[in-house]
Write a protein that holds these residues in place. Structure first.
Motif, PDB file in Angstrom:
ATOM      1  N   HIS A  56     -29.933 -18.528 -12.720  1.00  0.00           N
ATOM      2  CA  HIS A  56     -28.381 -18.191 -13.038  1.00  0.00           C
ATOM      3  C   HIS A  56     -28.721 -17.778 -14.779  1.00  0.00           C
ATOM      4  O   HIS A  56     -29.113 -19.083 -14.789  1.00  0.00           O
ATOM      5  N   TYR A  57     -28.349 -16.390 -15.225  1.00  0.00           N
ATOM      6  CA  TYR A  57     -28.323 -16.480 -16.914  1.00  0.00           C
ATOM      7  C   TYR A  57     -27.235 -16.368 -17.501  1.00  0.00           C
ATOM      8  O   TYR A  57     -26.317 -15.940 -17.226  1.00  0.00           O
ATOM      9  N   PHE A  58     -27.337 -16.856 -18.795  1.00  0.00           N
ATOM     10  CA  PHE A  58     -25.904 -16.304 -19.738  1.00  0.00           C
ATOM     11  C   PHE A  58     -27.036 -15.295 -21.367  1.00  0.00           C
ATOM     12  O   PHE A  58     -27.896 -16.088 -21.175  1.00  0.00           O
ATOM     13  N   PHE A  59     -26.052 -14.604 -21.282  1.00  0.00           N
ATOM     14  CA  PHE A  59     -26.878 -13.594 -22.133  1.00  0.00           C
ATOM     15  C   PHE A  59     -25.892 -13.470 -23.503  1.00  0.00           C
ATOM     16  O   PHE A  59     -24.588 -13.322 -23.123  1.00  0.00           O
ATOM     17  N   LEU A 104     -24.681 -13.653 -17.083  1.00  0.00           N
ATOM     18  CA  LEU A 104     -22.958 -13.590 -17.294  1.00  0.00           C
ATOM     19  C   LEU A 104     -23.030 -13.484 -18.812  1.00  0.00           C
ATOM     20  O   LEU A 104     -24.454 -13.849 -19.753  1.00  0.00           O
ATOM     21  N   THR A 105     -22.268 -12.490 -19.362  1.00  0.00           N
ATOM     22  CA  THR A 105     -22.460 -12.100 -21.031  1.00  0.00           C
ATOM     23  C   THR A 105     -20.733 -12.571 -21.753  1.00  0.00           C
ATOM     24  O   THR A 105     -19.423 -13.005 -20.419  1.00  0.00           O
ATOM     25  N   SER A 106     -20.715 -11.966 -23.125  1.00  0.00           N
ATOM     26  CA  SER A 106     -19.405 -12.677 -23.373  1.00  0.00           C
ATOM     27  C   SER A 106     -19.583 -12.285 -24.318  1.00  0.00           C
ATOM     28  O   SER A 106     -20.712 -12.767 -24.907  1.00  0.00           O
ATOM     29  N   ASP A 107     -18.262 -12.375 -25.109  1.00  0.00           N
ATOM     30  CA  ASP A 107     -18.407 -11.568 -26.659  1.00  0.00           C
ATOM     31  C   ASP A 107     -17.813 -12.448 -27.475  1.00  0.00           C
ATOM     32  O   ASP A 107     -17.313 -12.379 -29.238  1.00  0.00           O
ATOM     33  N   VAL A 108     -17.244 -14.111 -26.638  1.00  0.00           N
ATOM     34  CA  VAL A 108     -16.850 -14.949 -27.647  1.00  0.00           C
ATOM     35  C   VAL A 108     -18.022 -15.785 -28.704  1.00  0.00           C
ATOM     36  O   VAL A 108     -17.360 -16.615 -29.084  1.00  0.00           O
ATOM     37  N   GLU A 109     -19.158 -15.853 -28.893  1.00  0.00           N
ATOM     38  CA  GLU A 109     -20.859 -16.619 -29.196  1.00  0.00           C
ATOM     39  C   GLU A 109     -19.549 -15.829 -30.929  1.00  0.00           C
ATOM     40  O   GLU A 109     -19.693 -14.826 -31.072  1.00  0.00           O
ATOM     41  N   ASN A 110     -20.353 -16.771 -32.079  1.00  0.00           N
ATOM     42  CA  ASN A 110     -20.483 -16.685 -33.403  1.00  0.00           C
ATOM     43  C   ASN A 110     -21.546 -15.756 -34.340  1.00  0.00           C
ATOM     44  O   ASN A 110     -23.003 -16.515 -34.369  1.00  0.00           O
ATOM     45  N   LYS A 118      -9.936 -14.685 -25.861  1.00  0.00           N
ATOM     46  CA  LYS A 118      -9.659 -15.876 -24.767  1.00  0.00           C
ATOM     47  C   LYS A 118     -11.430 -16.227 -24.851  1.00  0.00           C
ATOM     48  O   LYS A 118     -11.983 -15.472 -24.502  1.00  0.00           O
ATOM     49  N   ARG A 119     -11.407 -17.292 -24.135  1.00  0.00           N
ATOM     50  CA  ARG A 119     -12.425 -18.399 -24.241  1.00  0.00           C
ATOM     51  C   ARG A 119     -12.944 -19.500 -22.857  1.00  0.00           C
ATOM     52  O   ARG A 119     -11.699 -19.153 -22.483  1.00  0.00           O
ATOM     53  N   PHE A 120     -13.690 -18.954 -21.812  1.00  0.00           N
ATOM     54  CA  PHE A 120     -14.551 -19.430 -20.923  1.00  0.00           C
ATOM     55  C   PHE A 120     -14.490 -21.332 -21.022  1.00  0.00           C
ATOM     56  O   PHE A 120     -14.515 -21.782 -22.700  1.00  0.00           O
ATOM     57  N   ARG A 121     -14.616 -22.608 -20.478  1.00  0.00           N
ATOM     58  CA  ARG A 121     -14.778 -23.033 -20.690  1.00  0.00           C
ATOM     59  C   ARG A 121     -16.245 -23.464 -20.833  1.00  0.00           C
ATOM     60  O   ARG A 121     -17.274 -23.431 -20.702  1.00  0.00           O
ATOM     61  N   THR A 122     -16.523 -24.362 -22.034  1.00  0.00           N
ATOM     62  CA  THR A 122     -17.905 -24.979 -21.933  1.00  0.00           C
ATOM     63  C   THR A 122     -18.766 -25.562 -21.079  1.00  0.00           C
ATOM     64  O   THR A 122     -19.735 -24.975 -21.548  1.00  0.00           O
ATOM     65  N   GLU A 123     -18.100 -26.309 -19.877  1.00  0.00           N
ATOM     66  CA  GLU A 123     -19.483 -26.175 -19.261  1.00  0.00           C
ATOM     67  C   GLU A 123     -19.955 -25.060 -17.997  1.00  0.00           C
ATOM     68  O   GLU A 123     -20.844 -25.587 -17.617  1.00  0.00           O
ATOM     69  N   LEU A 124     -19.309 -24.009 -18.548  1.00  0.00           N
ATOM     70  CA  LEU A 124     -20.297 -23.119 -17.674  1.00  0.00           C
ATOM     71  C   LEU A 124     -21.562 -22.756 -17.938  1.00  0.00           C
ATOM     72  O   LEU A 124     -22.602 -22.370 -17.702  1.00  0.00           O
ATOM     73  N   LEU A 125     -22.339 -22.924 -19.878  1.00  0.00           N
ATOM     74  CA  LEU A 125     -22.922 -23.383 -19.928  1.00  0.00           C
ATOM     75  C   LEU A 125     -23.997 -24.003 -19.771  1.00  0.00           C
ATOM     76  O   LEU A 125     -25.248 -23.687 -19.532  1.00  0.00           O
ATOM     77  N   TYR A 126     -23.626 -25.314 -19.309  1.00  0.00           N
ATOM     78  CA  TYR A 126     -24.477 -26.088 -18.854  1.00  0.00           C
ATOM     79  C   TYR A 126     -24.923 -25.801 -17.306  1.00  0.00           C
ATOM     80  O   TYR A 126     -25.731 -26.601 -16.758  1.00  0.00           O
ATOM     81  N   ARG A 127     -23.796 -24.391 -16.652  1.00  0.00           N
ATOM     82  CA  ARG A 127     -24.746 -25.088 -15.172  1.00  0.00           C
ATOM     83  C   ARG A 127     -25.461 -23.194 -15.097  1.00  0.00           C
ATOM     84  O   ARG A 127     -25.705 -23.774 -13.558  1.00  0.00           O
ATOM     85  N   VAL A 128     -25.725 -22.446 -16.010  1.00  0.00           N
ATOM     86  CA  VAL A 128     -26.788 -21.570 -15.983  1.00  0.00           C
ATOM     87  C   VAL A 128     -28.175 -22.614 -15.946  1.00  0.00           C
ATOM     88  O   VAL A 128     -28.576 -23.560 -16.900  1.00  0.00           O
ATOM     89  N   GLU A 129     -29.058 -21.481 -15.495  1.00  0.00           N
ATOM     90  CA  GLU A 129     -30.675 -22.364 -15.741  1.00  0.00           C
ATOM     91  C   GLU A 129     -30.892 -21.965 -16.590  1.00  0.00           C
ATOM     92  O   GLU A 129     -32.216 -21.933 -16.819  1.00  0.00           O
ATOM     93  N   GLY A 130     -30.290 -20.730 -17.004  1.00  0.00           N
ATOM     94  CA  GLY A 130     -30.980 -20.137 -18.453  1.00  0.00           C
ATOM     95  C   GLY A 130     -30.409 -19.635 -19.995  1.00  0.00           C
ATOM     96  O   GLY A 130     -29.218 -18.957 -19.145  1.00  0.00           O
ATOM     97  N   ILE A 131     -30.022 -19.788 -21.029  1.00  0.00           N
ATOM     98  CA  ILE A 131     -29.741 -18.975 -21.813  1.00  0.00           C
ATOM     99  C   ILE A 131     -30.498 -18.459 -22.826  1.00  0.00           C
ATOM    100  O   ILE A 131     -31.306 -18.895 -23.404  1.00  0.00           O
ATOM    101  N   MET A 132     -30.252 -16.835 -22.832  1.00  0.00           N
ATOM    102  CA  MET A 132     -31.203 -16.125 -23.825  1.00  0.00           C
ATOM    103  C   MET A 132     -30.217 -15.392 -24.272  1.00  0.00           C
ATOM    104  O   MET A 132     -29.042 -14.932 -24.840  1.00  0.00           O
TER     105      MET A 132
END
Length: 880
Positions: free
Chosen positions: A692-695, A791-797, A826-840
């Motif tokens: 599970h990745y978050f790009f 998973l991807t998102s456009d809410v990052e700084n 619109k934003r998602f909950r922070t907990e989603l970032l800690y459930r993925v196994e890799g953030i790229m």
């Protein structure tokens, strides 16, 4: 006197056992005898009172059994297990160094609760089958047949009554852990009769409760073990005089560190009743502001002394065993201080006319003050601090002799010196202990403890509420004081911002609430989760409903046993009176029917209960990739090694992970089963390939390039792209994903715009990340264990990411990124970032993603981000 009481109780013992259907232990008998002697000043007739004590103890045990009081302890432990397991799972996902203390505490609570519940199951397997003996069962059938005969004789009735006596003895023995009067039952009765704490009844109880009181107080007050040990060391020691207070303590330290909580804990766990604490605000006895010459200072002195003595007299007269908390003692006038010195030195004080003598020999006095607490915050004024620190480590005693800094004494020592100047040496010398309560160093643990207590006070054991690290930081900021460490301020923030939001859980089965933040903001978000499966069934791997059915069955059996006891008593009375043989016959038949019900119990053998949950998972219509397809994927991986772009590296990472799951290397469940055999290390993380990745940081050009690259090298057979927006319906997206996974068990799913996921889709994402399965519309579980999720998102700084040490772009280049790119979105909950196994992380200023920075789940972010916790790092990357 004791011999007379012992003879009377020895004669009464069998009668009481028959009357209440209980057994009396030797310890309970001895304590009833000695209890009369211990409290002879209040028990005028010793033999009569001895009988009354033992009678009340038997009545207490019988009442507890009939009311199924054991269920209270069981439910409390079940709630403790549920709370510990839920919090452990969440904390392991979002590991923070400050959480280590709380995690260790939760592990102890989990093990303690699970051991208790397991022993309870084993014990009740034995208890709930009290008459599974063929001989007894045949005897019951024989009695039923004889009682149904029209010609009923007295011998048959007598045989049935005697048989009920035998059965009662067997039931009392079988349920002896619930139907035996122990010494602590007698102690409870004595405590109730005399309003005396259990710890003060007999000396033997004092040491028994000391360890428990210290343990429970340390659980309630975090990071204050030295202070608590000093207090209880004084309370259990023998006193040289019986007139002085049982203990007198001055607690010094800043506001909000737990001084009042320590006094409350002593009242609750040493004097066994939190209501024994009496708080007196000493600011009410402050020196008056003399504004005119007409003010009579001597009259005011007599008045204030009398008022204070009357207050103390009222407290100790009502309840001699009280814990008196004199808050803000530094505000009190010198008149009141002198009264306290008299009480602490001589054990009592009286007014001018030698009346109203106050005896506090059974009370415990706590005084609190923040005097000198600023000394704890001061640091050394030496010019070369590093050099001083090294010299201190080499020889601390030598440094203390030659170092000329005015702060060379330790912080607590300076606090006591300051207190002596302001409060006076006489007052401090008259106390048993002067203790400095330091500011707690682990505010995460304190916050979680306050959250637990506040929720339990309002909602009882219905809810388990967990707050993420980010949510706790936000709540500290929302407190009414700038001192972020203040426990009182955090409690007020909970009552204002959290507790009102939980009111929506009333009326439906909500077992768990997770308090989190919307990523990159200080806005709290609440996730409500219903309790589908009993945590006991889940933890012990039992079939659904085992625990609930077990408790319902135990209650039925206890009710049946109580009816047998009552019927036996009624039958004996009728038989001895010789009246109404037909009524006696009916009662005996009812008793035999109840005995038949118990003897037919078929729910034993606890080993049969400990079965793994057979989870029904829908079969997958698709097959694993054939060797030729896997060979093609490997060729693509080799080809991608020539690409030095961020898109190429990301694509190769995804292909590598897909190949591993295709080969069966990553079949372990995603969710963490935190049982006693779990060896998961939250710091090092898992060695399994990330699925599970978050790009993060992809600009539109790079994102389009990545999608094209994945399409090119994976094709429609292995890649599915879903774009989410405001019009996306979660149920439809979930159904689409489930259909795709059924057809192709090895697949790369890319969800673009996860911030637009509604509640239904967000819940499905959590199920995938936590359990690796999702329930379809028919309730069958669909396996996602071989799915690579992106998973991807456009809410990052993106401005902050570009300027960070990962990419280190200059300010003039970063200015090309729109300043409002993540504002009002619109934003998602922070907990989603800690459930993925890799953030790229990708370079936001590069069309090909630059050189991506992959961060796997773990404790701290390594260089170039020196000693940043993962939560702090992610907060920086997503803040607006």
């Amino acid at each position: 006197m004791e011999d007379k009481v012992a003879r009377l109780l020895a004669e009464a013992k069998p009668k009481l056992e028959r009357k209440y259907s209980v057994g009396i232990s030797p310890g309970a008998f001895d304590l009833a005898v000695h209890g009369v002697r211990t409290f002879k000043s209040k028990l005028s007739s010793a033999p009569k009172k001895g009988f009354e004590i033992l009678d009340e103890a038997c009545k207490l045990v019988s009442k507890n059994f009939r009311n199924c009081a054991h269920e209270l302890a069981f439910n409390e432990k079940a709630y403790e297990l549920r709370r510990a397991v839920v919090e452990l799972v969440e904390l392991y996902r979002n590991y923070h160094p400050d959480s280590k203390y709380w995690v260790n505490r939760l592990l102890r609570e989990r093990d303690s609760a699970s051991f208790y519940l397991n022993e309870f199951l084993d014990r009740w397997d034995f208890e709930l089958d009290p008459l599974s003996n063929q001989t007894i069962y045949d005897k019951i059938r024989s009695l039923q047949a004889n009682l149904d005969c029209p010609m009923l004789n007295k011998t048959t009735l007598e045989e049935a009554v005697l048989f009920l006596d035998v059965v009662q003895d067997k039931l009392i023995y079988r349920f002896r852990f619930l139907l035996t009067v122990k010494d602590y039952h007698v102690a409870e009765v004595l405590s109730k009769l005399n309003d005396v704490p259990l710890t003060q009844i007999v000396p033997s109880f004092k040491h028994r409760y000391k360890k428990k009181a210290i343990y429970m107080t340390n659980r309630r007050v975090v990071n204050q073990m030295p202070v608590i040990n000093e207090i209880f060391g004084t309370l259990v020691s023998e006193r040289s005089t019986s007139t002085c207070p049982r203990g007198s303590f001055l607690l010094l330290g800043p506001s909000g560190v737990g001084k009042t909580e320590i006094a409350k804990a002593v009242a609750q766990h040493w004097y066994c009743d939190a209501s024994r604490l009496v708080e007196i605000d000493m600011a009410e006895y402050a020196e008056p502001l003399v504004e005119s010459a007409a003010f009579d200072l001597s009259e005011w002195s007599r008045s204030i002394r009398g008022d204070f003595l009357n207050k103390l007299t009222e407290v100790v007269t009502k309840r001699p065993y009280s814990v008196i908390l004199l808050d803000k003692i530094d505000k009190a006038s010198s008149i009141v201080t002198r009264v306290l010195i008299e009480i602490l030195s001589y054990g009592k004080a009286s007014d001018i006319k030698e009346r109203n003598a106050v005896d506090l020999s059974k009370s415990i006095i706590f005084m609190t003050s923040s005097v000198g607490s600023d000394q704890l915050e001061l640091s050394c004024t030496g010019s070369n601090f590093i050099d001083l620190l090294n010299r201190y480590k080499q020889n601390s005693l030598e440094l203390r002799k030659v170092h000329g800094c005015p702060l060379k004494d330790s912080g607590p020592e300076r606090v006591v010196i300051e207190a002596r100047k302001i409060l006076g040496a006489d007052l401090l010398d008259s106390l048993d202990k002067v203790l400095v309560v330091k500011r707690f160093c682990n505010r995460q643990a304190v916050a979680r403890l306050l959250l637990r207590e506040t929720v339990r006070d309002v909602y009882g054991e219905r809810l388990v509420v967990h707050a993420s690290t980010e949510a706790i930081d936000v709540l500290f900021r929302k407190g009414p004081t700038q001192r972020l460490e203040a426990g009182k301020a955090f409690r007020e923030a909970l009552l204002e911002h959290v507790i009102p939001q939980l009111s929506s859980t009333e009326g439906f089965n909500c077992g768990f609430v997770c308090v989190d933040t919307l990523v990159g903001t200080h806005e709290l978000s609440f996730r409500f989760q219903t309790q589908v499966q009993n945590v006991g069934d889940w933890y012990f791997k039992l079939n659904d409903g085992i625990f609930d059915n077990f408790m319902a069955e135990s209650k039925k059996k206890v009710e049946a046993v109580c009816r047998i006891f009552d019927l036996r008593s009624e039958c004996l009375d009728l038989f001895q009176s010789g009246q109404s043989s037909s009524e006696l016959k009916n009662l005996l038949l009812d008793a035999c029917n109840d005995l038949s019900t118990i003897s037919r119990y078929q729910y034993h053998d606890s080993h049969m209960l400990l079965r793994y949950v057979s989870e029904e998972v829908a079969s997958c219509n698709g097959n694993l990739p054939m060797d030729d397809k896997k060979k093609t994927l490997k060729m693509h991986c080799t080809e991608l090694e020539r690409y030095d772009t961020g898109i190429g590296k990301a694509t190769r990472t995804i292909l590598d992970a897909l190949l591993k799951v295709c080969d069966g290397d990553s079949l372990e469940p995603t969710g963490m089963i935190l049982d006693s055999s779990s060896d998961y290390d939250p710091v090092e993380g898992s060695n399994l390939p990330a699925k599970h990745y978050f790009f993060v940081g992809l600009n539109h050009v790079a994102k389009a390039g990545l999608i094209n690259s994945l399409n090119e090298f994976l094709g429609e057979s292995f890649f599915v792209y879903v774009k989410l927006d405001n019009n996306s319906r979660g149920e439809e997206v979930k159904e689409f994903l489930v259909d795709q996974v059924r057809l192709r068990p090895c697949l790369v799913l890319m969800l673009d715009g996860v911030e637009y996921a509604d509640d239904a889709l967000y819940k499905s994402l959590l199920e995938i990340l936590d359990k690796g399965t999702v329930d379809d519309n028919e309730g069958f579980g669909v396996e996602f264990g071989r799915i690579i999720l992106i998973l991807t998102s456009d809410v990052e700084n993106k401005r902050r990411i570009a300027g960070s040490a990962m990419f280190n772009h200059q300010g003039d280049i970063i200015s090309n990124i729109l300043t409002n790119q993540n504002q009002n979105v619109k934003r998602f909950r922070t907990e989603l970032l800690y459930r993925v196994e890799g953030i790229m992380f990708f370079d936001p200023l590069s069309g090909d993603g630059g050189t991506p920075f992959l961060r796997k789940r773990g404790g701290r972010v390594k260089p170039p981000f020196i000693e940043l916790t993962l939560s702090s790092f992610l907060r920086l990357m997503f803040e607006g």
